[in-house]
Design a protein around this motif. Sequence first.
Motif, PDB file in Angstrom:
ATOM      1  N   LEU A  81       0.841  -1.199   0.000  1.00 58.63           N
ATOM      2  CA  LEU A  81       0.000   0.000   0.000  1.00 58.63           C
ATOM      3  C   LEU A  81       0.873   1.245   0.000  1.00 58.63           C
ATOM      4  CD1 LEU A  81      -2.947   1.029   0.166  1.00 58.63           C
ATOM      5  CD2 LEU A  81      -2.718   0.997   2.655  1.00 58.63           C
ATOM      6  N   ASP A  82       0.636   2.121  -0.975  1.00 56.22           N
ATOM      7  CA  ASP A  82       1.377   3.381  -1.089  1.00 56.22           C
ATOM      8  C   ASP A  82       2.887   3.158  -1.149  1.00 56.22           C
ATOM      9  OD1 ASP A  82      -1.028   4.794  -1.003  1.00 56.22           O
ATOM     10  OD2 ASP A  82      -0.973   4.959   1.187  1.00 56.22           O
ATOM     11  N   ASN A 100      -2.860   2.788  10.229  1.00 52.24           N
ATOM     12  CA  ASN A 100      -2.999   2.974   8.789  1.00 52.24           C
ATOM     13  C   ASN A 100      -4.439   3.228   8.360  1.00 52.24           C
ATOM     14  OD1 ASN A 100      -0.225   2.388   8.478  1.00 52.24           O
ATOM     15  ND2 ASN A 100      -0.665   0.195   8.516  1.00 52.24           N
ATOM     16  N   ASN A 146      -8.825   3.246   0.606  1.00 53.62           N
ATOM     17  CA  ASN A 146      -7.990   2.506   1.549  1.00 53.62           C
ATOM     18  C   ASN A 146      -8.685   1.223   2.008  1.00 53.62           C
ATOM     19  OD1 ASN A 146      -5.582   2.252   2.980  1.00 53.62           O
ATOM     20  ND2 ASN A 146      -6.403   3.219   4.812  1.00 53.62           N
TER      21      ASN A 146
END
Length: 487
Positions: A81-82, A100, A146
């Motif tokens: 993620l990211d 997160n 997300n």
Amino acid sequence: MEKKETTVKTSIDEDEKTKESEKTEREVWSLSKLRLLYRKFNLDLSPKLLFSRGELVELLISSNIARYAEFKSVTRVLTWLDGKLEQVPCSRADVFSTKNVSIVEKRMLMKLLTFCINYEQHPKEYQGYENKTFIEFLKSRKLTDNIQHYVLHAIAMVSKDATTIEGLKATQRFLNSLGRYGNTPFLWPLYGSGELPQCFCRLCAVFGGIYYLKRGIEAVIVNDEGKCVAVITNGKRMNCKYLVLAANYAPSRYLPQDCETKKISKAIVITDRSLSPAETEQITLLRLPPETGTGLVNAVSVLEIGSGAMVCPQNLFVVYLTSHSVTNASEDLTQAIKILFENNEQEDQLAETKPKVLWAAFFNQIDLSNSNLATNTPSNVFVMGVPSCSIDFDDAVAQARNIFHHCFPDEEFLPRAPDPEDIVIEDAEEVHPEASFSDTLPRSAEDKDVSEASSALGMCSVTDEIATDVEMNSPCNETQESLEKEE
């Protein structure tokens, strides 16, 4: 004030010294050094996990074959993620402790997961989305990007093309297995997935099952009615009532015409450190999504195992990568290798902390998971497809169950086996000398050099009694195409 600044500066200097010492202490490996340890590796060509409440685990328990093996719980699930690895919150405590996910997102996630556990009882919640994609359903619930990422790629672990029903079922299966044996839904067999077939074999041998190893099939003999009556192996004829064989040993005429079109790309990588180092050794599951920034065409499942699971020496890790094939294994998985491991193209500080690839093997397997393997075969011949791209054994269990009921419709599939002390062999002369009871007892913790792993779980392995009534051929290590002959 000056004293505080001095303290902060000193702390930073100590951290930098620690990092420098870690770099200098990093062990140097060579291929010759690895070769000296080759007997300490247990590598799987088709590594699989077990859902804690999956079909295989329930069979292991109900059939009383769990005593033949040991397991460890997969300790963490990661996601990409990211541009970095993040741990997936698997329990309620994890959801509320993770940094997160925002507070609002945590409420969204908990509400969705609560619904997914019993989604069948609330059909109005997904009415109209049954034939639409799962990602469309998630967007309809106004979830953030997300949360959509966590649910789609880390919990359900399905593609963006998966339907809503498929996504809900996958999420429900994940949630139902949580908390039974650990913090994640998954179990890993000690010594690798290859230990499970041995568990079946041990009990079968107790009741007189015979294994003819390192032999391939030279011919399949069929009678005038089109049924298989025997096979030729090593120049000898072996009669059989049923024949069960792997796809790579079956005559080409028995396989679907398009069997070569779909393949699975796989890689086995040995590294010098974990993908995400922790204080204690972890068994890690990761799914790299095919999103913008990763450069991947298909999702890649990544499984990292350490020495605690008895698959490699200490201070080394074995990483398995699996994906649906586009070209070949090397090209399909190279980008994933670049993302996860140290390479010369990276110049950032993060590259210095990544694991280093010490050895790697790339290969492809034919994917027959969606093929009808009974179309071109005699009624008493059953062709087994190679393990699919899924991370669990559910497909294999379903296939074995179907074949067993076809051969023995009135018999129970994997009935409960007696305890070792209750097994009485009336006529010892009828039992093969190599299949004596003493030879088939499960290996003890001392025999396997198991320390803390011996107390991993109180359940263990697998077995199947079909081999007691069916003369089955054990494929040899060399791939060989069978020839069909008419009797």
